[in-house]
Design a protein around this motif. Sequence first.
Motif, PDB file in Angstrom:
ATOM      1  N   VAL A 186       0.942  -1.408  -0.135  1.00 32.92           N
ATOM      2  CA  VAL A 186       0.110   0.374  -0.288  1.00 32.92           C
ATOM      3  C   VAL A 186       1.327   1.071  -0.106  1.00 32.92           C
ATOM      4  N   LEU A 187       0.324   2.509  -0.491  1.00 31.56           N
ATOM      5  CA  LEU A 187       0.684   3.696  -0.988  1.00 31.56           C
ATOM      6  C   LEU A 187       0.069   4.679   0.545  1.00 31.56           C
ATOM      7  N   GLN A 188       0.206   5.420   0.932  1.00 32.50           N
ATOM      8  CA  GLN A 188       0.073   6.572   1.617  1.00 32.50           C
ATOM      9  C   GLN A 188       0.088   7.583   1.051  1.00 32.50           C
ATOM     10  N   SER A 189      -0.586   8.154   0.376  1.00 29.29           N
ATOM     11  CA  SER A 189      -0.282   9.854  -0.325  1.00 29.29           C
ATOM     12  C   SER A 189      -0.953  11.000   0.268  1.00 29.29           C
ATOM     13  N   VAL A 190       0.038  11.601   0.781  1.00 29.10           N
ATOM     14  CA  VAL A 190      -0.152  12.523   1.393  1.00 29.10           C
ATOM     15  C   VAL A 190       0.270  14.328   0.807  1.00 29.10           C
ATOM     16  N   VAL A 191       0.053  15.539   1.589  1.00 22.24           N
ATOM     17  CA  VAL A 191       0.538  16.757   0.940  1.00 22.24           C
ATOM     18  C   VAL A 191       1.417  17.152   2.101  1.00 22.24           C
ATOM     19  N   GLY A 192       2.867  17.112   1.500  1.00 18.76           N
ATOM     20  CA  GLY A 192       3.804  17.540   3.226  1.00 18.76           C
ATOM     21  C   GLY A 192       3.806  19.000   2.967  1.00 18.76           C
ATOM     22  N   ALA A 193       4.498  19.608   4.055  1.00 17.52           N
ATOM     23  CA  ALA A 193       4.823  21.251   3.330  1.00 17.52           C
ATOM     24  C   ALA A 193       5.673  20.935   5.525  1.00 17.52           C
ATOM     25  N   PRO A 194       6.869  21.841   5.105  1.00 17.58           N
ATOM     26  CA  PRO A 194       8.114  21.983   6.226  1.00 17.58           C
ATOM     27  C   PRO A 194       6.405  22.313   7.431  1.00 17.58           C
ATOM     28  N   LYS A 195       7.226  21.454   8.585  1.00 15.52           N
ATOM     29  CA  LYS A 195       6.195  22.373   9.759  1.00 15.52           C
ATOM     30  C   LYS A 195       6.225  23.365   9.931  1.00 15.52           C
ATOM     31  N   ALA A 196       6.613  24.407  10.160  1.00 16.24           N
ATOM     32  CA  ALA A 196       6.963  25.609  10.317  1.00 16.24           C
ATOM     33  C   ALA A 196       5.116  26.340   9.797  1.00 16.24           C
TER      34      ALA A 196
ATOM     35  N   LYS B  47      -3.657  22.500   6.982  1.00 18.62           N
ATOM     36  CA  LYS B  47      -4.023  21.721   7.714  1.00 18.62           C
ATOM     37  C   LYS B  47      -5.280  20.477   6.528  1.00 18.62           C
ATOM     38  N   ASP B  48      -5.409  21.509   5.931  1.00 21.52           N
ATOM     39  CA  ASP B  48      -6.203  20.663   4.430  1.00 21.52           C
ATOM     40  C   ASP B  48      -6.718  21.496   3.354  1.00 21.52           C
ATOM     41  N   TRP B  49      -7.380  21.151   2.121  1.00 17.81           N
ATOM     42  CA  TRP B  49      -7.344  22.109   0.472  1.00 17.81           C
ATOM     43  C   TRP B  49      -7.291  23.226   0.588  1.00 17.81           C
TER      44      TRP B  49
ATOM     45  N   ASP C  46     -10.718  24.328  -9.080  1.00 13.32           N
ATOM     46  CA  ASP C  46     -11.529  24.794  -8.130  1.00 13.32           C
ATOM     47  C   ASP C  46     -10.482  25.176  -6.563  1.00 13.32           C
ATOM     48  N   LYS C  47      -9.624  24.517  -6.106  1.00 12.85           N
ATOM     49  CA  LYS C  47      -8.979  24.619  -5.052  1.00 12.85           C
ATOM     50  C   LYS C  47      -8.087  26.110  -5.381  1.00 12.85           C
ATOM     51  N   GLY C  48      -7.964  25.657  -5.429  1.00 11.01           N
ATOM     52  CA  GLY C  48      -7.124  27.508  -5.963  1.00 11.01           C
ATOM     53  C   GLY C  48      -5.976  27.579  -5.997  1.00 11.01           C
ATOM     54  N   PHE C  49      -4.855  27.032  -6.176  1.00 14.76           N
ATOM     55  CA  PHE C  49      -2.891  25.962  -6.482  1.00 14.76           C
ATOM     56  C   PHE C  49      -3.264  25.951  -7.701  1.00 14.76           C
ATOM     57  N   LYS C  50      -1.222  26.091  -7.707  1.00 14.99           N
ATOM     58  CA  LYS C  50      -0.857  25.580  -8.980  1.00 14.99           C
ATOM     59  C   LYS C  50      -0.070  24.341  -8.318  1.00 14.99           C
ATOM     60  N   VAL C  51       0.140  23.561  -9.881  1.00 18.74           N
ATOM     61  CA  VAL C  51       0.964  22.380  -9.796  1.00 18.74           C
ATOM     62  C   VAL C  51       2.670  22.664 -10.351  1.00 18.74           C
ATOM     63  N   VAL C  52       2.926  22.461  -9.990  1.00 24.12           N
ATOM     64  CA  VAL C  52       4.479  22.057 -10.082  1.00 24.12           C
ATOM     65  C   VAL C  52       4.697  20.883 -10.035  1.00 24.12           C
ATOM     66  N   ARG C  53       5.338  20.637 -11.911  1.00 21.50           N
ATOM     67  CA  ARG C  53       5.654  19.231 -12.016  1.00 21.50           C
ATOM     68  C   ARG C  53       7.040  18.766 -11.844  1.00 21.50           C
ATOM     69  N   TYR C  54       7.634  18.585 -11.559  1.00 24.41           N
ATOM     70  CA  TYR C  54       8.724  17.663 -11.767  1.00 24.41           C
ATOM     71  C   TYR C  54       8.963  16.106 -12.368  1.00 24.41           C
ATOM     72  N   ASP C  55      10.012  15.744 -13.255  1.00 21.57           N
ATOM     73  CA  ASP C  55       9.956  14.948 -13.642  1.00 21.57           C
ATOM     74  C   ASP C  55      10.554  13.592 -13.285  1.00 21.57           C
TER      75      ASP C  55
ATOM     76  N   PRO D  62       3.765  15.543   7.174  1.00 20.78           N
ATOM     77  CA  PRO D  62       3.301  15.034   6.787  1.00 20.78           C
ATOM     78  C   PRO D  62       2.036  15.898   7.127  1.00 20.78           C
ATOM     79  N   LYS D  63       0.857  16.621   5.879  1.00 22.55           N
ATOM     80  CA  LYS D  63       0.059  18.026   6.410  1.00 22.55           C
ATOM     81  C   LYS D  63      -1.544  16.572   6.417  1.00 22.55           C
ATOM     82  N   PHE D  64      -1.466  16.537   5.432  1.00 21.79           N
ATOM     83  CA  PHE D  64      -3.073  16.093   5.325  1.00 21.79           C
ATOM     84  C   PHE D  64      -2.950  14.465   4.854  1.00 21.79           C
ATOM     85  N   VAL D  65      -3.969  13.609   5.010  1.00 19.77           N
ATOM     86  CA  VAL D  65      -3.341  12.535   3.602  1.00 19.77           C
ATOM     87  C   VAL D  65      -4.444  12.484   2.768  1.00 19.77           C
ATOM     88  N   ILE D  66      -4.208  12.299   1.445  1.00 18.34           N
ATOM     89  CA  ILE D  66      -5.118  12.599   0.149  1.00 18.34           C
ATOM     90  C   ILE D  66      -5.398  10.977   0.332  1.00 18.34           C
TER      91      ILE D  66
END
Length: 261
Positions: free
Chosen positions: A117-127, A131-133, A159-168, A206-210
Motif C-alpha cells: 500500500v501507499l499513503q499519499s499525502v500533502v507535505g510541507a515544512p513543519k512551520a 491542515k486541509d485543501w 477549483d481549490k485555487g492552487f498551482k501544480v508544479v511538476r518535476y520529472d 505530512p500535513k494531511f492524507v490525500i
Amino acid sequence: MTLFRSALVATCLTVAAMGAHADLLDDIMKSKKIRISTDFAIPPAGMMDANMQPSGSDVETAKLLAKDWGLEIVWVPTTGATRIPNVNTGKADIIISTLSVTPERAKVIDFSKPYAVLQSVVGAPKATAIKDWADLKGKSVTVTRGTTQDTELSAMANDKGFKVVRYDDDATMVTAGATGQAEAVATSVALVNAISSKSPNKPWEPKFVIRNFDLAIGTKQGEPRLQAKLNEWVTANLKNGKLSDIYKKYYGVALPASMTN
C-alpha cells in the motif's frame, strides 16, 4: 461459394495469427530472465545502496519474485512517467515500482493483486500552517510528473485555487523541497521524510492524507497467463508473510491485516 471460401480463408488467417501471438509468460520462462521496470530514486521503495546496487522494498519484492520463479532479473530503470510506456512498448515485462491501482491506468495496463500500500499525502515544512485543501489556496504544490498525485491534483487545482508544479522524477522533487524551491508537495510519506532528512534546519512533515492506494505489479494488457501467475505468487507471499516482512523492514509497519488475511 466464393464468399464462403473468402470467409474460410479469413478465419484461417485469424487463427494462424492467434497461434503466432507470442505468450509473454512463455517468453520469460524460456529466456530464464525477467525485465522489471523499477525506479531507483524513490526511497525506501527503490534506491541505490552504498555499493551502488539496487535496494529498497520494491527491489526486494522483485528479487523475491525472480527467485521464486527461478529467473534472472534484468533491471529497466524508470521514472514515474515512463513505467507504463516501458511495458506497453515491450521494453520491460512487468512493473514493480510503487505503481498504484487507478481506473485511468487500468484502461491501458493490467494489474496483479495488490502486494503493498501507499499513503499519499500533502507535505510541507513543519512551520507552515496547512491542515486541509483550503490552506493550499494561492500556493504551489509540487508533484512528480505522471504519478497519481499529478493526475489527482491537476483535476482539482483550479477549483481549490492552487498551482501544480511538476518535476520529472522523485529525486528532483525531493531536492526542490529540501532547497526551498517547493512550498508543498503531494507524494508519499516516505518522500516527505526524505525531504526532511535533507533539510534538518527546516524539517518537513505530512500535513494531511490525500488517500491510500493499493500498489500492484503492472503488465501489458492481453497477457492473462502472466497475470494469473503473478496473482498466484502475490497471494502465496501475502499468506506466508514474506511481502509483509519486506514492507515492515522499509516502512516500519506491517501490511494491513485486510491484505495479509
